[in-house]
Design a protein around this motif. Structure first.
Motif, mmCIF file in Angstrom:
data_model
loop_
_atom_site.group_PDB
_atom_site.id
_atom_site.type_symbol
_atom_site.label_atom_id
_atom_site.label_comp_id
_atom_site.label_asym_id
_atom_site.label_seq_id
_atom_site.Cartn_x
_atom_site.Cartn_y
_atom_site.Cartn_z
ATOM 1 N N GLU A 89 45.614 51.767 52.634
ATOM 2 C CA GLU A 89 44.330 51.249 52.751
ATOM 3 C C GLU A 89 44.786 49.714 52.506
ATOM 4 N N GLU A 90 45.070 48.997 50.989
ATOM 5 C CA GLU A 90 45.590 48.468 50.592
ATOM 6 C C GLU A 90 46.912 47.583 51.281
ATOM 7 N N SER B 242 47.411 48.571 54.512
ATOM 8 C CA SER B 242 47.285 48.243 55.772
ATOM 9 C C SER B 242 46.626 46.684 55.838
ATOM 10 N N ASN B 243 44.989 46.103 54.466
ATOM 11 C CA ASN B 243 45.081 44.977 54.662
ATOM 12 C C ASN B 243 46.147 44.121 54.807
ATOM 13 N N ALA B 244 46.676 44.129 53.379
ATOM 14 C CA ALA B 244 48.145 43.367 53.548
ATOM 15 C C ALA B 244 48.951 42.912 54.923
ATOM 16 N N GLY C 238 47.558 42.724 57.091
ATOM 17 C CA GLY C 238 46.926 42.423 58.406
ATOM 18 C C GLY C 238 46.144 43.244 59.344
ATOM 19 N N ILE C 239 46.018 44.643 58.837
ATOM 20 C CA ILE C 239 45.708 46.296 59.673
ATOM 21 C C ILE C 239 43.739 46.160 59.206
ATOM 22 N N LYS C 240 42.973 45.978 59.083
ATOM 23 C CA LYS C 240 42.498 46.588 59.098
ATOM 24 C C LYS C 240 41.674 48.008 59.805
ATOM 25 N N ASP D 39 39.551 51.521 59.281
ATOM 26 C CA ASP D 39 38.112 52.059 59.164
ATOM 27 C C ASP D 39 38.879 52.938 58.055
ATOM 28 N N SER D 40 37.852 53.332 56.994
ATOM 29 C CA SER D 40 38.032 54.446 55.649
ATOM 30 C C SER D 40 37.945 55.791 55.979
#
Length: 532
Positions: free
Chosen positions: A331-332, A334-336, A338-340, A342-343
């Motif tokens: 998840e980290e 993906s956020n890096a 720039g892709i949000k 859903d958990s």
């Protein structure tokens, strides 16, 4: 329907269950049909202080109050009425551990949880004395280890209980435990459904030279079975639970139970030849036995159902914690990028990918030992991922390996029951967050046990729902109606169940993985010994 539920809430035609798990405290309110109608939860974590896994008293009460308040707010938002009473309440928590109090009701040492592997000498000596397996997690092992360590507080003990027993006591004034919870404190006599008097006598004789002012029966709580009344919410207890002051006193409480017992209830697996697996921070498989085991097995706990029937438990201290950390890292990433994501979608995607991996996980190896693991004799844990240059290293195998290893230590214990003791197991019911992604962990567990694994639509409700059912049973049972009958007829009659039978490829693949798992324990030992 909303009006009917509103009136049920106002008239106390409900039952409330609250369970304190390892990472979450959850409150579930059910209606007369035992359906959840409101809930609230609070996330928390244990702390490792002075080599002890613990939760502070402040954290216990803040978490309990927060989960209750969120549930009460849910009631107010959905039905437009304040929650002032319920028909019955039940409390459940992580089994075992050690909470000792003096005559002034003060906690003598910080709460020692089930997660501590610090009672090896005590557990070994008591197992030999009783000829009955006493695991390190059990409350009696903690007490005896404190005696062996010559801890000064032992002489001052006036009352010893568990986390669930502590909360129940503070809210009702009654020192009691449900028999299932009590079976993780000290061995139970299956005839009397009470602590084993012979073994109590053996323990008292063992420590008689210490000249304590107490004997074991003096400091233990009363043992009750499912369906019995375990006291009433006092005025002080009501204020302690509900800081808003809305909740009224006088509500009946059922016997406090451990997460093992509530897991059995929540999966309708309290009858013989049934079993269930609860998978969360720890994992445990429980099988209701038809007869005693042939001998003592250090890997197998003998506990009871909430009605006092014998259950074999294969318990592992570690299950999903390391797996969750890896998913968190994805998840980290993906956020890096720039892709949000859903958990829930992330878990679903990664878990389903594991189905595409090689049957044995491609030669990869993982140990999710965040803490020590008694099943494989580790006093400390070191999460570990290992591969050889020939391993088939891809994401599918990576996820498959981490899902396999979540059940790895538990499978060692289950193999003793199924292969050595010949225990019959017709069905296993799984519950816990790992089963929320349909068909994945369920398939792997079927392969691990070589038995059908079922998951109910309520699998995610967990132990809070289970203890709510026990509270409901206490006030709604008809005469001599047994817990088995109540669950079958009043709770699970219309329940949707999805069952997966073992795939021979998964059975063979899991066995191959377990060979690697056992051989690789030397690597984990080296990590524990040399990686600080």
């Amino acid at each position: 329907m909303s009006q009917i539920l509103k009136e049920a809430i106002q008239n106390g035609k409900t039952a409330l269950g609250i369970e304190l798990g390892s990472t979450r405290i959850k409150a579930v309110l059910v209606n007369e049909n035992n359906e959840p109608i409101a809930s609230g939860s609070h996330d928390w974590e244990n702390s490792y202080i002075d080599n002890i896994w613990t939760y502070s008293v402040d954290d216990i009460w803040e978490g309990l109050q927060d989960s209750y308040q969120k549930m009460a707010e849910d009631v107010k938002q959905q039905y437009g009425v304040p929650l002032q009473t319920v028909g019955a309440i039940g409390f459940s928590a992580m089994m075992h551990g050690y909470m000792a109090f003096d005559k002034n009701d003060q906690l003598l040492v910080p709460f020692r949880t089930w997660r501590n592997n610090i009672t090896g000498q005590a557990a070994s000596e008591l197992t030999e004395l009783f000829n009955y397996n006493i695991p390190q997690r059990w409350s009696i092992a903690h007490l005896y280890q404190a005696i062996l360590n010559k801890e000064e507080h032992v002489a001052e003990i006036d009352f010893q209980t568990t986390l669930a027993g502590y909360i129940h006591w503070k809210l009702t004034g009654k020192k009691a435990l449900g028999v299932g919870e009590a079976s993780g404190v000290f061995p139970i006599d299956l005839n009397t459904k009470d602590f084993n008097k012979k073994m109590i006598g053996q323990f008292n004789e063992l420590v008689s030279s210490k000249d304590f002012s107490w004997e074991l029966e003096d400091i233990f709580p009363e043992v009750l079975v499912a369906g019995e009344n375990a006291g009433y919410l006092t005025e002080d207890g009501a204020k302690l639970l509900d800081v808003s002051g809305e909740l009224k006193s006088g509500i009946s409480l059922c016997p406090p139970e451990g997460d093992a017992g509530t897991g059995m209830v929540a999966t309708n697996s309290v009858a013989q030849r049934t079993g269930n697996v609860s998978a969360g921070t720890s994992a445990f498989a429980m099988v209701v036995l038809e007869k005693d085991l042939s001998k003592v097995h250090p890997e197998i706990d003998l506990v009871t159902t909430p009605t006092g029937n014998l259950v074999a438990m294969a318990h592992s201290n570690n299950c999903t914690s390391d797996l969750n950390s890896w998913v968190g890292m994805f998840e980290e990433f993906s956020n890096a990028m720039g892709i949000k994501v859903d958990s829930n979608k992330l878990y679903e995607t990664l878990f389903n990918l594991a189905l595409k991996g090689d049957p044995d996980g491609g030669g990869l190896l993982s140990y999710g030992y965040l803490s020590g693991e008694h099943m494989t004799h580790f006093e400390e844990g070191r999460p570990l991922f290992v591969r050889s240059s020939e391993s088939n290293f891809n994401l599918a195998n990576f996820m498959r390996t981490h899902l396999f290893t979540a059940f790895g230590a538990m499978k060692i214990g289950m193999d003793i029951l199924l292969k050595e003791e010949g225990v019959k197991l017709e069905e296993v019911l799984g519950h816990g967050g790992i089963f929320k992604t349909e068909g994945v962990a369920q398939s792997f567990l079927a392969g691990a046990f070589n038995a059908p694994v079922s998951v109910m639509e309520t699998a995610g409700e967990g132990g809070a729902w289970g203890i709510a059912l026990l509270a409901s049973y206490m006030i709604n049972k008809n005469g001599s109606e047994t817990l088995d009958e109540y669950l079958n007829e009043k709770v699970f009659a219309d329940q949707e169940v999805k069952t997966i039978s073992p795939d021979p490829k998964d059975v063979k693949g899991f066995e191959q993985f377990m060979e690697r798992y056992k051989e690789g324990l030397a690597i984990e030992r080296a990590a524990v010994d040399h990686l600080k």
